[in-house]
Design an enzyme around this catalytic site. Sequence first.
Site, PDB file in Angstrom:
ATOM      1  N   HIS A  96     147.255  73.153  98.123  1.00  0.00           N
ATOM      2  CA  HIS A  96     146.213  73.878  97.851  1.00  0.00           C
ATOM      3  C   HIS A  96     146.615  74.444  96.362  1.00  0.00           C
ATOM      4  O   HIS A  96     147.717  74.503  96.268  1.00  0.00           O
ATOM      5  CB  HIS A  96     145.924  75.110  98.918  1.00  0.00           C
ATOM      6  CG  HIS A  96     147.128  75.854  99.273  1.00  0.00           C
ATOM      7  ND1 HIS A  96     147.937  75.277 100.085  1.00  0.00           N
ATOM      8  CD2 HIS A  96     147.675  77.170  98.604  1.00  0.00           C
ATOM      9  CE1 HIS A  96     148.835  76.167 100.092  1.00  0.00           C
ATOM     10  NE2 HIS A  96     148.888  77.313  99.442  1.00  0.00           N
ATOM     11  N   HIS A  98     145.936  77.500  93.985  1.00  0.00           N
ATOM     12  CA  HIS A  98     145.557  79.104  93.949  1.00  0.00           C
ATOM     13  C   HIS A  98     145.040  79.206  92.587  1.00  0.00           C
ATOM     14  O   HIS A  98     145.605  78.948  91.574  1.00  0.00           O
ATOM     15  CB  HIS A  98     146.765  80.069  94.033  1.00  0.00           C
ATOM     16  CG  HIS A  98     147.610  80.135  95.349  1.00  0.00           C
ATOM     17  ND1 HIS A  98     147.389  81.141  96.461  1.00  0.00           N
ATOM     18  CD2 HIS A  98     148.602  79.291  95.859  1.00  0.00           C
ATOM     19  CE1 HIS A  98     147.991  80.962  97.177  1.00  0.00           C
ATOM     20  NE2 HIS A  98     148.829  79.789  97.084  1.00  0.00           N
TER      21      HIS A  98
HETATM   22  P1  5GP Z   1     150.768  79.506 100.106  1.00  0.00           P
HETATM   23  O1  5GP Z   1     152.134  80.380 100.190  1.00  0.00           O
HETATM   24  O2  5GP Z   1     151.070  78.259 101.119  1.00  0.00           O
HETATM   25  O3  5GP Z   1     150.709  78.657  98.702  1.00  0.00           O
HETATM   26  O4  5GP Z   1     149.822  80.255 100.446  1.00  0.00           O
HETATM   27  C1  5GP Z   1     148.637  80.048 101.374  1.00  0.00           C
HETATM   28  C2  5GP Z   1     147.357  80.745 101.200  1.00  0.00           C
HETATM   29  O5  5GP Z   1     146.475  80.576 102.306  1.00  0.00           O
HETATM   30  C3  5GP Z   1     147.675  82.459 101.287  1.00  0.00           C
HETATM   31  O6  5GP Z   1     147.442  83.092 100.023  1.00  0.00           O
HETATM   32  C4  5GP Z   1     146.870  82.835 102.522  1.00  0.00           C
HETATM   33  O7  5GP Z   1     146.383  84.126 102.407  1.00  0.00           O
HETATM   34  C5  5GP Z   1     145.931  81.925 102.451  1.00  0.00           C
HETATM   35  N1  5GP Z   1     145.256  81.543 103.882  1.00  0.00           N
HETATM   36  C6  5GP Z   1     146.057  81.272 104.892  1.00  0.00           C
HETATM   37  N2  5GP Z   1     145.288  81.062 105.971  1.00  0.00           N
HETATM   38  C7  5GP Z   1     144.083  81.113 105.714  1.00  0.00           C
HETATM   39  C8  5GP Z   1     142.903  80.821 106.283  1.00  0.00           C
HETATM   40  O8  5GP Z   1     142.593  80.630 107.517  1.00  0.00           O
HETATM   41  N3  5GP Z   1     141.704  81.190 105.628  1.00  0.00           N
HETATM   42  C9  5GP Z   1     141.654  81.504 104.240  1.00  0.00           C
HETATM   43  N4  5GP Z   1     140.605  81.589 103.439  1.00  0.00           N
HETATM   44  N5  5GP Z   1     142.939  81.445 103.457  1.00  0.00           N
HETATM   45  C10 5GP Z   1     143.944  81.326 104.122  1.00  0.00           C
END
Ligand code: 5GP
Length: 121
Positions: A96, A98
């Site tokens: 993903h 951001h």
């Molecule tokens: P990472 O640390 O993997 O880059 O960030 C994962 C992101 O996914 C976090 O900012 C978290 O808040 C978001 N996230 C995790 N689970 C969900 C979900 O079920 N729905 C949404 N909309 N965001 C999620």
Amino acid sequence: MDCIFCKISKNEIPSKTIYEDDLVKVFLDINPISSGHMLIIPKKHYSDFLELDEKINNHIHKISKDISNLIIKKLNPDGLRLVTNYGINQDVKHYHLHIIPSYKAKDNISNVDDIFNKLIK
Ligand code: 5GP
Ligand code: ZN
């Protein structure tokens, strides 16, 4: 596979979706760092950015520019950050990107529903 973002891409888990097409989905982060913090995911499962092929990478790049323009127009941020985490920095192991707006003024991280309505209308 028990992947939360695969479930979001198939609408098995709801999300505040801003944009989607055959290849990608863009939705608001459930735990935003700032108002309008959102994520772009490929609908197909890739674990991290190293796995992306050129076609999906190019598409995500294009969509990231379109979505950044939408955020600039609708939310008037002072800056944006585009971030991809990997390894111990990456919690969700479905790639993903951001998109995180920045504001000079104090950001009270408005209600996600208010932000969603501003972005889609
Ligand atoms: P990472 O640390 O993997 O880059 O960030 C994962 C992101 O996914 C976090 O900012 C978290 O808040 C978001 N996230 C995790 N689970 C969900 C979900 O079920 N729905 C949404 N909309 N965001 C999620
Ligand atoms: Zn997945």
